[in-house]
Design a protein around this motif. Structure first.
Motif, PDB file in Angstrom:
ATOM      1  N   LEU A 192     112.027  75.369  30.510  1.00  0.00           N
ATOM      2  CA  LEU A 192     111.073  76.385  31.102  1.00  0.00           C
ATOM      3  C   LEU A 192     111.033  77.597  30.524  1.00  0.00           C
ATOM      4  O   LEU A 192     110.062  78.469  30.540  1.00  0.00           O
ATOM      5  CB  LEU A 192     111.673  76.564  32.476  1.00  0.00           C
ATOM      6  CG  LEU A 192     111.516  75.613  33.580  1.00  0.00           C
ATOM      7  CD1 LEU A 192     112.151  75.585  34.880  1.00  0.00           C
ATOM      8  CD2 LEU A 192     109.913  75.099  34.029  1.00  0.00           C
ATOM      9  N   THR A 193     112.113  77.940  29.910  1.00  0.00           N
ATOM     10  CA  THR A 193     112.199  79.357  29.309  1.00  0.00           C
ATOM     11  C   THR A 193     111.834  79.419  27.623  1.00  0.00           C
ATOM     12  O   THR A 193     111.374  80.386  27.151  1.00  0.00           O
ATOM     13  CB  THR A 193     113.652  80.020  29.414  1.00  0.00           C
ATOM     14  OG1 THR A 193     114.666  79.114  28.758  1.00  0.00           O
ATOM     15  CG2 THR A 193     114.087  80.171  30.766  1.00  0.00           C
ATOM     16  N   TYR A 194     111.739  78.208  27.050  1.00  0.00           N
ATOM     17  CA  TYR A 194     111.503  78.392  25.666  1.00  0.00           C
ATOM     18  C   TYR A 194     110.062  78.639  25.534  1.00  0.00           C
ATOM     19  O   TYR A 194     109.727  79.606  24.592  1.00  0.00           O
ATOM     20  CB  TYR A 194     111.568  76.982  25.031  1.00  0.00           C
ATOM     21  CG  TYR A 194     111.349  76.752  23.569  1.00  0.00           C
ATOM     22  CD1 TYR A 194     112.165  77.227  22.571  1.00  0.00           C
ATOM     23  CD2 TYR A 194     109.841  76.511  23.058  1.00  0.00           C
ATOM     24  CE1 TYR A 194     111.933  77.084  21.296  1.00  0.00           C
ATOM     25  CE2 TYR A 194     109.645  76.752  21.574  1.00  0.00           C
ATOM     26  CZ  TYR A 194     110.623  76.931  20.784  1.00  0.00           C
ATOM     27  OH  TYR A 194     110.246  76.948  19.449  1.00  0.00           O
ATOM     28  N   PRO A 195     109.009  78.295  26.207  1.00  0.00           N
ATOM     29  CA  PRO A 195     107.386  78.564  26.059  1.00  0.00           C
ATOM     30  C   PRO A 195     107.576  80.008  26.435  1.00  0.00           C
ATOM     31  O   PRO A 195     106.661  80.861  25.857  1.00  0.00           O
ATOM     32  CB  PRO A 195     106.817  77.899  26.903  1.00  0.00           C
ATOM     33  CG  PRO A 195     107.488  76.651  27.238  1.00  0.00           C
ATOM     34  CD  PRO A 195     109.123  77.206  27.224  1.00  0.00           C
ATOM     35  N   LEU A 196     108.426  80.658  27.191  1.00  0.00           N
ATOM     36  CA  LEU A 196     108.031  82.188  27.591  1.00  0.00           C
ATOM     37  C   LEU A 196     108.822  82.959  26.716  1.00  0.00           C
ATOM     38  O   LEU A 196     108.353  83.871  26.241  1.00  0.00           O
ATOM     39  CB  LEU A 196     108.982  82.202  29.010  1.00  0.00           C
ATOM     40  CG  LEU A 196     108.491  81.529  30.222  1.00  0.00           C
ATOM     41  CD1 LEU A 196     109.296  81.984  31.499  1.00  0.00           C
ATOM     42  CD2 LEU A 196     107.044  82.079  30.618  1.00  0.00           C
ATOM     43  N   PHE A 197     110.031  82.591  25.957  1.00  0.00           N
ATOM     44  CA  PHE A 197     110.616  83.248  25.007  1.00  0.00           C
ATOM     45  C   PHE A 197     110.072  83.335  23.756  1.00  0.00           C
ATOM     46  O   PHE A 197     109.852  84.367  22.924  1.00  0.00           O
ATOM     47  CB  PHE A 197     112.174  82.699  24.735  1.00  0.00           C
ATOM     48  CG  PHE A 197     113.045  82.954  25.914  1.00  0.00           C
ATOM     49  CD1 PHE A 197     112.867  84.167  26.829  1.00  0.00           C
ATOM     50  CD2 PHE A 197     114.102  82.403  26.067  1.00  0.00           C
ATOM     51  CE1 PHE A 197     113.782  84.249  27.983  1.00  0.00           C
ATOM     52  CE2 PHE A 197     115.041  82.508  27.301  1.00  0.00           C
ATOM     53  CZ  PHE A 197     114.854  83.619  28.151  1.00  0.00           C
ATOM     54  N   PHE A 198     109.259  82.235  23.246  1.00  0.00           N
ATOM     55  CA  PHE A 198     108.777  81.868  22.162  1.00  0.00           C
ATOM     56  C   PHE A 198     107.292  81.254  22.047  1.00  0.00           C
ATOM     57  O   PHE A 198     106.961  80.199  21.691  1.00  0.00           O
ATOM     58  CB  PHE A 198     109.666  80.817  21.345  1.00  0.00           C
ATOM     59  CG  PHE A 198     111.146  81.385  21.458  1.00  0.00           C
ATOM     60  CD1 PHE A 198     111.551  82.376  20.677  1.00  0.00           C
ATOM     61  CD2 PHE A 198     112.174  80.516  21.887  1.00  0.00           C
ATOM     62  CE1 PHE A 198     112.894  82.891  20.562  1.00  0.00           C
ATOM     63  CE2 PHE A 198     113.384  80.930  22.097  1.00  0.00           C
ATOM     64  CZ  PHE A 198     113.598  82.073  21.426  1.00  0.00           C
ATOM     65  N   PRO A 199     106.502  81.949  22.812  1.00  0.00           N
ATOM     66  CA  PRO A 199     105.021  81.616  23.040  1.00  0.00           C
ATOM     67  C   PRO A 199     104.209  81.274  21.614  1.00  0.00           C
ATOM     68  O   PRO A 199     104.553  81.989  20.599  1.00  0.00           O
ATOM     69  CB  PRO A 199     104.383  82.656  23.917  1.00  0.00           C
ATOM     70  CG  PRO A 199     105.207  83.763  23.501  1.00  0.00           C
ATOM     71  CD  PRO A 199     106.628  83.321  23.407  1.00  0.00           C
ATOM     72  N   ASN A 200     103.699  80.392  21.809  1.00  0.00           N
ATOM     73  CA  ASN A 200     102.762  79.859  20.604  1.00  0.00           C
ATOM     74  C   ASN A 200     101.523  80.546  20.402  1.00  0.00           C
ATOM     75  O   ASN A 200     100.382  80.039  21.458  1.00  0.00           O
ATOM     76  CB  ASN A 200     102.644  78.403  20.405  1.00  0.00           C
ATOM     77  CG  ASN A 200     102.172  77.750  19.033  1.00  0.00           C
ATOM     78  OD1 ASN A 200     101.312  78.686  18.210  1.00  0.00           O
ATOM     79  ND2 ASN A 200     102.330  76.639  18.542  1.00  0.00           N
ATOM     80  N   PRO A 201     100.981  81.514  19.781  1.00  0.00           N
ATOM     81  CA  PRO A 201      99.633  82.071  19.860  1.00  0.00           C
ATOM     82  C   PRO A 201      98.498  81.197  19.552  1.00  0.00           C
ATOM     83  O   PRO A 201      97.600  81.305  19.973  1.00  0.00           O
ATOM     84  CB  PRO A 201      99.904  83.361  18.696  1.00  0.00           C
ATOM     85  CG  PRO A 201     101.217  83.401  18.540  1.00  0.00           C
ATOM     86  CD  PRO A 201     102.040  82.133  18.898  1.00  0.00           C
ATOM     87  N   ALA A 202      98.737  80.174  18.635  1.00  0.00           N
ATOM     88  CA  ALA A 202      97.828  79.139  18.202  1.00  0.00           C
ATOM     89  C   ALA A 202      97.357  78.381  19.652  1.00  0.00           C
ATOM     90  O   ALA A 202      96.400  78.035  20.006  1.00  0.00           O
ATOM     91  CB  ALA A 202      98.142  78.451  17.218  1.00  0.00           C
ATOM     92  N   ILE A 203      98.351  78.123  20.431  1.00  0.00           N
ATOM     93  CA  ILE A 203      97.987  77.273  21.649  1.00  0.00           C
ATOM     94  C   ILE A 203      97.344  78.185  22.575  1.00  0.00           C
ATOM     95  O   ILE A 203      96.420  77.892  23.273  1.00  0.00           O
ATOM     96  CB  ILE A 203      99.339  76.665  22.263  1.00  0.00           C
ATOM     97  CG1 ILE A 203     100.090  75.714  21.365  1.00  0.00           C
ATOM     98  CG2 ILE A 203      99.045  76.259  23.675  1.00  0.00           C
ATOM     99  CD1 ILE A 203     101.436  74.936  21.601  1.00  0.00           C
ATOM    100  N   SER A 204      98.027  79.507  22.846  1.00  0.00           N
ATOM    101  CA  SER A 204      97.297  80.542  23.708  1.00  0.00           C
ATOM    102  C   SER A 204      95.941  80.608  23.390  1.00  0.00           C
ATOM    103  O   SER A 204      94.994  80.654  24.400  1.00  0.00           O
ATOM    104  CB  SER A 204      98.144  81.712  23.597  1.00  0.00           C
ATOM    105  OG  SER A 204      99.249  81.701  24.102  1.00  0.00           O
ATOM    106  N   MET A 205      95.504  80.724  22.143  1.00  0.00           N
ATOM    107  CA  MET A 205      94.309  81.104  21.616  1.00  0.00           C
ATOM    108  C   MET A 205      93.392  79.819  22.201  1.00  0.00           C
ATOM    109  O   MET A 205      92.294  79.847  22.452  1.00  0.00           O
ATOM    110  CB  MET A 205      94.148  81.246  19.953  1.00  0.00           C
ATOM    111  CG  MET A 205      92.820  81.702  19.690  1.00  0.00           C
ATOM    112  SD  MET A 205      92.820  81.998  17.977  1.00  0.00           S
ATOM    113  CE  MET A 205      93.760  83.450  17.948  1.00  0.00           C
ATOM    114  N   ALA A 206      94.093  78.658  21.653  1.00  0.00           N
ATOM    115  CA  ALA A 206      93.178  77.031  22.292  1.00  0.00           C
ATOM    116  C   ALA A 206      92.770  77.241  23.791  1.00  0.00           C
ATOM    117  O   ALA A 206      91.615  76.848  24.046  1.00  0.00           O
ATOM    118  CB  ALA A 206      93.835  76.258  21.488  1.00  0.00           C
TER     119      ALA A 206
END
Length: 259
Positions: free
Chosen positions: A232-246
């Motif tokens: 649950l916390t890995y995506p919060l601590f280390f978000p992937n900008p490429a995924i967010s942009m997609a």
């Protein structure tokens, strides 16, 4: 996370990988940790050798079948990966059941081999099972075991999720994952005999008697809790900008996919 392989192939890889993990790691603990020579010297591999055995089995099987199934070999890893969006939820039950089956078959094979030695008793020997309090290798309490298993499983999942992140260097995940499991065993063998894996615990507990089965709940619950924390916390601590942009581009175009 795309898996072009069939579900049959993925489950076969998980069965094989989990079985090798239990056979190699628990086998080292059962047969090789303590080997007394004729002059009463211990010629066994000890804690360090067992820790390396677990790490090496994961390392080699990641490279052997990781490209097929993702190389979870552990229900806690599957649970954490699903929470982190690395595997589809519909595959989770099949993965978990297959992992427990692979571990149990390996446990049965170890039992059949160990039974060939005169005087062998899986209950009195512990049969590489996990435990706390009177079943802890060095007498640690249930709370100590619970905390150790939760924390160490969370660390293991952070390493796995980070090593397999699309931004990580390619081709090194097996090394970091295998070494992290070695480190985890070096810490936790005296505390619980190290689980961080419900399938590994169940695979040998079947043969280690009622006391082992009576404590195995902790080694199912604690790794799942630790995996949930990391997943649950890995995506919060280390978000992937490429995924967010997609995701934002998909929203703008009116689509619903978020790969």
């Amino acid at each position: 996370m795309s898996h072009p392989q069939s579900m049959t192939s993925r489950l076969a890889a998980e069965f094989l990988g989990t079985g090798v993990l239990v056979f190699g790691g628990c086998g080292a603990a059962i047969f090789s940790a303590k080997v007394i020579s004729s002059n009463t010297a211990n010629m066994g591999i000890g804690f360090l050798g067992v820790a390396l055995a677990f790490g090496l089995t994961v390392l080699v099987m990641v490279y052997a079948v990781g490209h097929i199934s993702g190389a979870h070999f552990n229900p806690a890893v599957t649970f954490g990966a699903a929470l982190a969006g690395r595997i589809e939820w519909k595959a989770v039950p099949a993965y978990m059941i297959t992992q427990v089956l692979g571990a149990s078959v390996a446990g049965l094979a170890l039992f059949a081999i160990a039974a060939g030695k005169h005087g062998f008793d899986p209950v009195t020997s512990g049969f590489a099972s996990n435990g706390y309090a009177d079943r802890s290798p060095d007498g640690y309490s249930m709370l100590s075991a619970l905390l150790a298993e939760i924390i160490l499983t969370a660390i293991f999942l952070y390493v796995i999720l980070g090593s397999t992140d699309g931004r990580a260097p390619k081709g090194f995940a097996g090394i970091s994952i295998g070494l992290s499991l070695t480190l985890i065993h070096l810490v936790a063998i005296p505390i619980t005999n190290t689980s961080v894996n419900p399938a590994r615990s169940l695979g040998v507990a079947w043969f280690a008697g009622p006391a082992a089965l009576g404590q195995v709940w902790l080694f199912i619950v604690a790794p799942l809790v630790g995996a949930a924390i990391a997943g649950l916390t890995y995506p919060l601590f280390f978000p992937n900008p490429a995924i967010s942009m997609a995701v934002e581009m998909d929203r703008g175009s009116g689509t619903t996919s978020a790969a």
